[in-house]
Design a protein around this motif. Structure first.
Motif, PDB file in Angstrom:
ATOM      1  N   THR A 172     -12.306  -3.060  -4.682  1.00 60.02           N
ATOM      2  CA  THR A 172     -11.768  -1.695  -4.609  1.00 60.02           C
ATOM      3  C   THR A 172     -12.709  -0.782  -3.833  1.00 60.02           C
TER       4      THR A 172
ATOM      5  N   SER B  44     -12.402  -1.790  -0.182  1.00 54.78           N
ATOM      6  CA  SER B  44     -11.090  -1.436   0.363  1.00 54.78           C
ATOM      7  C   SER B  44     -10.990   0.072   0.619  1.00 54.78           C
TER       8      SER B  44
ATOM      9  N   GLY C   9       7.134  -5.023  -3.488  1.00 57.53           N
ATOM     10  CA  GLY C   9       6.218  -4.475  -2.485  1.00 57.53           C
ATOM     11  C   GLY C   9       6.506  -5.039  -1.113  1.00 57.53           C
TER      12      GLY C   9
ATOM     13  N   GLU D 286      -2.250  -6.546   4.450  1.00 54.71           N
ATOM     14  CA  GLU D 286      -3.299  -5.552   4.199  1.00 54.71           C
ATOM     15  C   GLU D 286      -2.689  -4.188   3.884  1.00 54.71           C
ATOM     16  N   LYS D 287      -1.418  -4.015   4.248  1.00 58.49           N
ATOM     17  CA  LYS D 287      -0.663  -2.863   3.747  1.00 58.49           C
ATOM     18  C   LYS D 287       0.190  -3.375   2.609  1.00 58.49           C
ATOM     19  N   SER D 288       0.361  -2.561   1.597  1.00 61.89           N
ATOM     20  CA  SER D 288       1.124  -3.047   0.452  1.00 61.89           C
ATOM     21  C   SER D 288       2.055  -1.959  -0.059  1.00 61.89           C
ATOM     22  N   GLY D 289       2.927  -2.337  -0.981  1.00 57.41           N
ATOM     23  CA  GLY D 289       3.859  -1.386  -1.564  1.00 57.41           C
ATOM     24  C   GLY D 289       5.186  -1.369  -0.842  1.00 57.41           C
TER      25      GLY D 289
ATOM     26  N   SER E 126      -7.526  -4.784   2.227  1.00 60.68           N
ATOM     27  CA  SER E 126      -6.403  -5.395   1.495  1.00 60.68           C
ATOM     28  C   SER E 126      -6.391  -4.974   0.029  1.00 60.68           C
ATOM     29  N   HIS E 127      -5.287  -5.305  -0.623  1.00 62.99           N
ATOM     30  CA  HIS E 127      -4.982  -4.903  -1.999  1.00 62.99           C
ATOM     31  C   HIS E 127      -5.993  -5.549  -2.979  1.00 62.99           C
TER      32      HIS E 127
ATOM     33  N   GLU F 181      -6.344  -5.796  -6.280  1.00 65.87           N
ATOM     34  CA  GLU F 181      -5.872  -6.600  -7.423  1.00 65.87           C
ATOM     35  C   GLU F 181      -5.289  -7.930  -6.953  1.00 65.87           C
TER      36      GLU F 181
END
Lengths: 289, 289
Positions: free
Chosen positions: A276, A279, B13, B129-132, B229-230, B232
């Motif tokens: 986190t 990122s 996502g 690397e983009k999320s949601g 990147s995300h 989690e």
């Protein structure tokens, strides 16, 4: 700034060629002379319009020159300065485009001791994973940073003139101490290149390299883009900045030892905190690029 | 392939949402139902047209469902399968989009033992690397690879139907053994992510982080893109594939020890050979992407 009647570029590839094109586009140079190891590369540069003349003799090249840009791999700085030194005229500014500065300083004090006032080392920060004359273009330096690392002996007027030349190429100029320069670029440029070269080298040597490359996707593509960089240029950078690079590598090895311990312990919470922080920092930086 | 009357996507996502959009674009689904932890994300996905219905109850969601796609972080596979299992209908195909397969197999044999014939694990190789929901788009999978890792018990007809759904999204399909899958992706995806997260984490923690980021350029930008990147998602991937990832990390640490020795010895020739092998392999691969 006033016109350069004649500039000499040693190393007419991406960096030197783009500098020449940018000054030509800005209308700030009359004649660009190319010098280099390879006759074929020099001919290519002339046919592409990067340079106007080819010189095979330093005395001819530097006759009446206002500025000499050293844009070949940094491993050649010492020998090129030695060869050029006797033919530099009093007005000739000497600058370079080397990615490391410690070795450039050493070569300057070794070879140009008699004329330090007109020497202004510099480092344009422009991607160079493509190389050679065909990669050069006039807008390479638009919005890019150029770091000047003047000598204590550099004449302020010489610094101002080199600064103005890079500004005319569209660059944003900073000044740094050469040691700070080499430490900063070991961290954000030289180490990432070493890491990318190492990863691809290790994978390509495996029996199942073809399978691995076959499933590599966009993350791998971007992570390893700099592993496609010019081997000789990066050999010279790594060698000339190896003390700072080793320090950065050792710091990074500590980070990897920490990550390895988190994986072995299965500490998911600590891993997520670390990811986190990375990122958020990466995306905050990326948003400003 | 024939139409899906109803598909259920858990995790709406980039990955799940793009699968839904691609099947809708191909005219192959009537109703897409979204399930997930966050009501706000589900509402966002519905307003963006990724899903048609939101379900907060697995019995409602799976009523009449032809296919369930598990597209949430892999750390949730076990609990989601446990919750969904009692409500799966005989015809419902179960597939997933997890980046690791060992843990998915463990969760399948733990929770879906009674209906293995309709389970077909899969892994779409698409940058994330983009999320949601806002990152989703119908063409994400065009020309991308999707790896199917069928169970020994998977019904060939179920495998063919899952394959056809991904082909309808534009993907190129491969089949692999799950262990091979996890080893290959540890090397070309999971390790590079870990390395990029580590580099940015280490730099952002320094006193002069602002100076360092200030001079970072395009090489750093591409090398560290996947560090954005995300967290989690990547925590889960690293945890669930940590044996293979540790093996890759240790192999890489050997490579770095070798590079470190070359730097300490100042072995410029060996360094250049290594960079040349890496550069040639990277550029040959890149030319085929």
């Amino acid at each position: 700034m006033s016109m350069f009647a004649r500039i000499v570029i040693c190393g007419v590839g991406l960096i030197g060629g783009s500098f020449a094109l940018a000054l030509k586009k800005a209308g700030l140079v009359q004649t660009v002379v190319g010098v280099g190891r390879s006759a074929a590369t020099l001919e290519e540069a002339r046919s592409l319009g990067l340079i106007d003349e080819i010189a095979t003799d330093w005395a001819v090249a530097l006759k009446g020159a206002d500025l000499l840009l050293l844009a070949m791999p940094v491993g050649q700085m010492d020998s090129v300065m030695k060869a050029a030194a006797p033919h530099l005229e009093p007005q000739t500014l000497v600058t370079d485009a080397g990615s490391t500065k410690g070795d450039v300083f050493a070569a300057v004090y070794e070879n140009l001791q008699h004329r330090l006032a007109t020497v202004v080392p510099a480092h344009p920060i422009a991607g160079a994973e493509k190389s050679g004359p065909t990669a050069a273009f006039a807008d390479l330096y638009q919005g890019k940073r150029v770091v000047l690392t003047p000598l204590p002996e550099s004449d302020p007027a010489a610094v101002a003139r080199v600064r103005a030349a890079w500004e005319a190429c569209g660059a944003r100029i900073s000044e740094m101490h050469p040691q700070d320069h080499d430490r900063v670029f070991a961290a954000v440029s030289h180490l990432p290149h070493l890491l990318a070269f190492g990863l691809v080298h290790e994978i390509q040597a495996r029996d199942n390299a073809e399978q691995l490359f076959g499933f590599a996707a966009s993350g791998f593509r971007d992570f390893t883009r700099i592993a496609g960089s010019h081997p000789e240029m990066w050999r010279d950078i790594c060698m000339s900045n190896r003390q700072a690079l080793l320090a950065e590598l050792d710091t990074y090895l500590s980070e990897l030892a920490w990550l390895r311990a988190l994986l072995i312990q299965g500490d998911a919470a600590a891993l997520e905190r670390l990811f986190t922080q990375a990122s958020q920092a990466r995306n905050a930086w990326g948003a400003n690029q």
